[in-house]
Design a protein around this motif. Structure first.
Motif, PDB file in Angstrom:
ATOM      1  N   ASP A   1       0.838  -1.196   0.000  1.00 12.55           N
ATOM      2  CA  ASP A   1       0.000   0.000   0.000  1.00 12.55           C
ATOM      3  C   ASP A   1       0.874   1.246   0.000  1.00 12.55           C
ATOM      4  O   ASP A   1       0.442   2.319   0.362  1.00 12.55           O
ATOM      5  CB  ASP A   1      -0.889   0.022   1.259  1.00 12.55           C
ATOM      6  CG  ASP A   1      -1.882  -1.117   1.258  1.00 12.55           C
ATOM      7  OD1 ASP A   1      -2.241  -1.555   0.165  1.00 12.55           O
ATOM      8  OD2 ASP A   1      -2.291  -1.554   2.340  1.00 12.55           O
TER       9      ASP A   1
ATOM     10  N   HIS B   1      -4.751 -11.925   1.796  1.00 13.75           N
ATOM     11  CA  HIS B   1      -3.830 -10.839   2.169  1.00 13.75           C
ATOM     12  C   HIS B   1      -4.045 -10.422   3.627  1.00 13.75           C
ATOM     13  O   HIS B   1      -3.073 -10.161   4.349  1.00 13.75           O
ATOM     14  CB  HIS B   1      -4.045  -9.640   1.242  1.00 13.75           C
ATOM     15  CG  HIS B   1      -3.471  -8.352   1.734  1.00 13.75           C
ATOM     16  ND1 HIS B   1      -2.123  -8.137   1.884  1.00 13.75           N
ATOM     17  CD2 HIS B   1      -4.079  -7.194   2.151  1.00 13.75           C
ATOM     18  CE1 HIS B   1      -1.926  -6.907   2.354  1.00 13.75           C
ATOM     19  NE2 HIS B   1      -3.088  -6.315   2.544  1.00 13.75           N
TER      20      HIS B   1
ATOM     21  N   GLU C   1       4.367  -7.914  -0.374  1.00 12.25           N
ATOM     22  CA  GLU C   1       2.916  -8.121  -0.436  1.00 12.25           C
ATOM     23  C   GLU C   1       2.460  -8.598  -1.815  1.00 12.25           C
ATOM     24  O   GLU C   1       1.680  -9.547  -1.905  1.00 12.25           O
ATOM     25  CB  GLU C   1       2.169  -6.825  -0.099  1.00 12.25           C
ATOM     26  CG  GLU C   1       1.999  -6.585   1.364  1.00 12.25           C
ATOM     27  CD  GLU C   1       1.041  -5.417   1.634  1.00 12.25           C
ATOM     28  OE1 GLU C   1       0.281  -5.030   0.716  1.00 12.25           O
ATOM     29  OE2 GLU C   1       1.057  -4.908   2.758  1.00 12.25           O
TER      30      GLU C   1
ATOM     31  N   HIS D   1      -6.374  -0.360   8.339  1.00 11.08           N
ATOM     32  CA  HIS D   1      -6.221  -1.462   7.384  1.00 11.08           C
ATOM     33  C   HIS D   1      -7.408  -2.416   7.437  1.00 11.08           C
ATOM     34  O   HIS D   1      -7.849  -2.932   6.415  1.00 11.08           O
ATOM     35  CB  HIS D   1      -4.920  -2.222   7.679  1.00 11.08           C
ATOM     36  CG  HIS D   1      -4.495  -3.156   6.587  1.00 11.08           C
ATOM     37  ND1 HIS D   1      -4.514  -4.521   6.723  1.00 11.08           N
ATOM     38  CD2 HIS D   1      -4.074  -2.897   5.325  1.00 11.08           C
ATOM     39  CE1 HIS D   1      -4.086  -5.073   5.597  1.00 11.08           C
ATOM     40  NE2 HIS D   1      -3.822  -4.115   4.729  1.00 11.08           N
TER      41      HIS D   1
ATOM     42  N   HIS E   1      -9.637  -2.687   3.291  1.00 11.04           N
ATOM     43  CA  HIS E   1      -9.925  -3.715   2.281  1.00 11.04           C
ATOM     44  C   HIS E   1     -11.378  -4.195   2.355  1.00 11.04           C
ATOM     45  O   HIS E   1     -11.950  -4.573   1.332  1.00 11.04           O
ATOM     46  CB  HIS E   1      -8.968  -4.896   2.440  1.00 11.04           C
ATOM     47  CG  HIS E   1      -7.539  -4.572   2.122  1.00 11.04           C
ATOM     48  ND1 HIS E   1      -7.120  -4.227   0.854  1.00 11.04           N
ATOM     49  CD2 HIS E   1      -6.433  -4.527   2.901  1.00 11.04           C
ATOM     50  CE1 HIS E   1      -5.812  -4.005   0.868  1.00 11.04           C
ATOM     51  NE2 HIS E   1      -5.366  -4.175   2.101  1.00 11.04           N
TER      52      HIS E   1
HETATM   53 NI    NI Z   1      -3.330  -4.175   2.693  1.00 11.23          NI
END
Ligand code: NI
Length: 202
Positions: free
Chosen positions: A12, A89, A117, A182, A186
């Motif tokens: 990110d 994730h 990631e 976070h 998402h």
């Molecule tokens: Ni993330």
């Protein structure tokens, strides 16, 4: 001096977005905005962060409940991860952050090990695997994580690790702010996809 942090998660990060010229996708990529924090907290805001972190596994379960395999394999935005990859994730990323959190509590400002990631997200289990194991893992992980957060003394909140890529010293206080963000970040991507696609009414 007021400190404003932007997100430094590996995937990110600003670096990724400078590489990604598709600025049109930013509202889809950041439905709740980028992470920012002024560097300050008090017991009340910390409790709010912990409440959000504690609720994240259930929120993720709710937003993915009843999705078909095809829906799970739909990118949340053009060129982005699929819903399935986003769920995996969460597990992968929060495991890494849980370890960083524990290292900060037990060592003297340790330098942590970053991970890629994007590469983790492309591994076969993340691209193709059923989401239930990651949902269960996240639920259990957050129970341990929240128990550990709640056991912190006031001074423990300033314990920190060093992220070698940015050189930043990251306190567990900042980690709580980041992971409250976070957790919602998402989930909001998936919820927005469901709304645009007519999968859900809310
Ligand atoms: Ni993330």
């Amino acid at each position: 001096m007021s400190r404003t942090f932007i997100c430094t998660f590996e995937g990110d990060s600003d670096i990724e977005h400078r590489r990604d010229r598709s600025w049109n996708w930013r509202p889809l990529q950041y439905p709740i905005g980028r992470f920012s924090w002024n560097g300050e907290s008090d017991p009340q805001i910390r409790e709010e962060w912990l409440g959000i972190i504690a609720g994240t596994p259930d929120e993720l379960r709710r937003v993915t409940a009843g999705l078909s395999e095809d829906q799970l394999d739909t990118p949340y935005r053009p060129g982005g991860w699929t819903v399935r990859q986003v769920v995996h994730h969460y597990a992968d990323d929060h495991i890494n952050s849980y370890v960083r959190f524990k290292l900060a509590l037990t060592e003297d400002v340790p330098t942590i090990k970053p991970y890629s990631e994007p590469a983790w997200g492309e591994l076969p289990d993340a691209r193709l695997g059923p989401i239930e194991p990651s949902l269960a893992l996240l639920t259990a992980l957050h129970q341990r994580w929240i128990a550990a957060w709640r056991a912190l003394t006031p001074s423990d909140w300033q314990r920190a690790f060093i992220h070698p890529r940015s050189g930043a010293t990251v306190s567990v206080e900042r980690l709580a702010a980041q992971y409250a963000w976070h957790g919602r970040h998402h989930v909001a991507q998936i919820r927005a996809l469901g709304q645009r696609s007519g999968w859900t009414e809310n």
